[in-house]
Write a protein that holds these residues in place. Sequence first.
Motif, PDB file in Angstrom:
ATOM      1  N   GLY A 589       0.832  -1.218   0.036  1.00  6.76           N
ATOM      2  CA  GLY A 589       0.031  -0.094   0.016  1.00  6.76           C
ATOM      3  C   GLY A 589       0.738   1.360   0.054  1.00  6.76           C
ATOM      4  N   SER A 590       2.195   1.045  -0.097  1.00  3.38           N
ATOM      5  CA  SER A 590       2.898   2.284  -0.068  1.00  3.38           C
ATOM      6  C   SER A 590       2.629   3.274  -1.094  1.00  3.38           C
ATOM      7  CB  SER A 590       4.462   1.781  -0.107  1.00  3.38           C
ATOM      8  OG  SER A 590       5.359   2.993  -0.067  1.00  3.38           O
ATOM      9  N   THR A 591       2.774   4.502  -1.222  1.00  3.55           N
ATOM     10  CA  THR A 591       2.445   5.448  -2.159  1.00  3.55           C
ATOM     11  C   THR A 591       3.765   5.891  -2.680  1.00  3.55           C
ATOM     12  OG1 THR A 591       2.236   7.162  -0.730  1.00  3.55           O
ATOM     13  CG2 THR A 591       0.154   6.067  -1.373  1.00  3.55           C
ATOM     14  N   ASP A 592       5.043   5.458  -2.310  1.00  4.95           N
ATOM     15  CA  ASP A 592       6.151   5.852  -2.944  1.00  4.95           C
ATOM     16  C   ASP A 592       6.532   5.004  -3.961  1.00  4.95           C
ATOM     17  OD1 ASP A 592       8.680   7.154  -3.263  1.00  4.95           O
ATOM     18  OD2 ASP A 592       9.450   6.519  -1.269  1.00  4.95           O
ATOM     19  N   THR A 593       6.124   4.919  -5.182  1.00 11.72           N
ATOM     20  CA  THR A 593       6.112   4.320  -6.230  1.00 11.72           C
ATOM     21  C   THR A 593       6.364   4.963  -7.473  1.00 11.72           C
ATOM     22  OG1 THR A 593       3.867   3.950  -6.258  1.00 11.72           O
ATOM     23  CG2 THR A 593       4.871   2.272  -5.039  1.00 11.72           C
ATOM     24  N   ARG A 596       7.413   2.373  -9.710  1.00 10.63           N
ATOM     25  CA  ARG A 596       7.022   0.733  -9.125  1.00 10.63           C
ATOM     26  C   ARG A 596       8.163   0.254  -8.346  1.00 10.63           C
ATOM     27  NH1 ARG A 596       5.858  -2.733 -13.920  1.00 10.63           N
ATOM     28  NH2 ARG A 596       7.532  -1.309 -15.047  1.00 10.63           N
TER      29      ARG A 596
END
Length: 741
Positions: A589-593, A596
Amino acid sequence: MNWTLDANIGGNVGKVMVDGADKGIQHSFVFSKDMFATGDERLINHKQYYYIAVAYAYNEFKKYNQTDPMAIDGQKKTYLRGRSNIKVYTAIPHIPLGVVSNSSYGEGPVITRIQGQGNGGMILDFSDSTINDILLKPPIVFDSTKPEFGPDYPICYNPTYLVSKGPLQVKVIDPLNVIGGNFTVKFDSMVEVKVDNPFAIGVKTADTKKILFGKWTLTNNKTGKVYLADTTTIYHYEQTFLDLGLALTINQVPNAGDSMRGGLPADNGLLYSSPAIYEDSTLRWFAGVEDSDIPESPVNWIRSGTYKGSDSRYYDWNMASGGPAGQPWDPNKNFQKIQTGTWAPYCLTAIAGSELPQGPALNSFSKKWAKLDKLGSVNIVMTPDKKLWTRCPVIELCPTKNLAQGNAAQFDFRNTPSVNINGDTGVVNKSDSTLNSNYINATGMGWFPGYAINLETGERLNVMFGENSWLVADNGRDMLWNPSSRIYDDSGIPVFGGQHFLYIMGHTTISVSSSIKITYPAYDGGAFLRSHLMIAPATLNKWPAYGSAMYVNVPLSIEGKEWLNNAVTTKIRISKPYERYYSTPLPVGSTDTVNRNYPMYIFNTNSISTSTNNVTKATSDLDYINVVPNPYYAYDDYERNQLDNRIKIVNLPTKCVVTIFDMSGTMIRQFVVDKSGIPQPRASTAGLNTDAKTSVDWDLKNFAGIPISGGVYLIHVKADGLGERVIKWFGILRPVDLNSL
């Protein structure tokens, strides 16, 4: 080498066809020598040179040996030259004019990591600003049930590397045509490869999943132009971008200890290790116990190599496995040489008690968890600046519990009150946590005078150091990292400076069993180690805790020198393949992608870009205008046959008028030069003569085509908007050789 039959001797004779190595595919080269010169080998400016590139194939399914009955069926012809892919290249070395080159061949830009990790076999170094960013963050309060990463995590998410010290091999191949701008390199994916995987042994699935491969793109952020990779990261392949003046080589490399094409690389993954780098090299204070290769030596504390004698106590590491030949992890002793044998990977150190009384390793189980492929590139800095010190556990290394202070067992924590950053006990309730003796824990905690950082991940690391509290005379009972200078005591018993062994701990996850995984965090002040090491059973806690160690140092002070009188740095650089994420996988669920979590980097070429059409430089370059050779004695190296007379007027601006006068002022010849249509020539690839960008040839004839007489001439060069230059030239001409007609 190819073997061919020689009828005169009735046997095969070997001939070396190529003296080289398999270093991948390279498309750019530097030539600085004239291989046919009889004296000075340096290239001559403004002379045409010819080079031939020959493609060839190599294969040796079995080595041929005509004296060995078991090898006479080996491959005799290992070299096969290409037939239709031979190219002739021509080039003219010259001084570039009106151009300011801000780089040289092989130099690289400043690179910043956006996501991903690894180094692709490059030797890394952080910028000072990146190091400061890491050190400004406090130790985390680690909770294994919560996500690790956040804004205060002890990591620089976007570290910047020094010039040519980044994780991408971006290099200048044409210093005269480097385009300024911002660029982004993205890995588009990383997948398992089962076919032609250089790191797999056979086709075992576990091997092919260890290192993943993919393609990448290069984007010019200003123009939006996207360049696609020619191939995948399986191959060591230099891709050139001639319109940018750059080349990229991006390929996967093995971890330390990994095999490659069935054998270990020559360096076994150790790219570089530094000597002790002092802030002031005249004030040396730090030394160490240097390892000995003599098996029975009391200082044989590093077990690199392949020794397997009659006594298993002296075996090199893992020689007890795999039958008579063993399965050594470091057969060529690469890791035995770090800083003259005073540092080593934890997994290659001797086990305390069973292998060496003063061994740094807990047991074989912990060593097998601390595999070489868990090593990272690190900087370890020792400094008198207390603001940079590391809170850490202090472990007991006295082998006899009854002799240890507080009856602490060996490899447990020191059973004595913790100290604050000043070495004081019993200080509490201070607003500055570094002044509280019980910071993290009331017992077994001290301060390492320095810090350690991982250059692949950008993280600050935990450390531990040891003391043998029985060795009071060697500072073994004060909870400070302050070894003595003695290897042996007065009775000849090894004391190793009080056994202040320094352990550099990794941020890693260890699978203790199929259902139990333990994550050891980045710098948390040693809190997780301190709370975890004493939990029973030791097999699930203490052993894997030591298995998270990367490196060990056995330090000594230098007698008569002030301890910690200036900063000293140790650098160890390890081969690391590219991987996803900053370090360990990000939480679900991390948004730091951004990409990817695949590797992504940016770099800027403005500082190394070429400045063209620089009027100031072009004006000053008029001083370089010359005539060669001068004087001319009937012959020069530029002439191509017996009828050819030729000198060169060189280092000319793009547009100018060259007028030649005799000493009476009569105009002999004039050249109107306009080379603006000629690009800055790299080379011709069709065997044609390369257009001369900065010179004209004079055939020593006047405007009517009649040869001139010997004597002194004036050559006047005028470039509108830049200036003028006059050169005197003297020449003696040879008579025409009619026999050559």
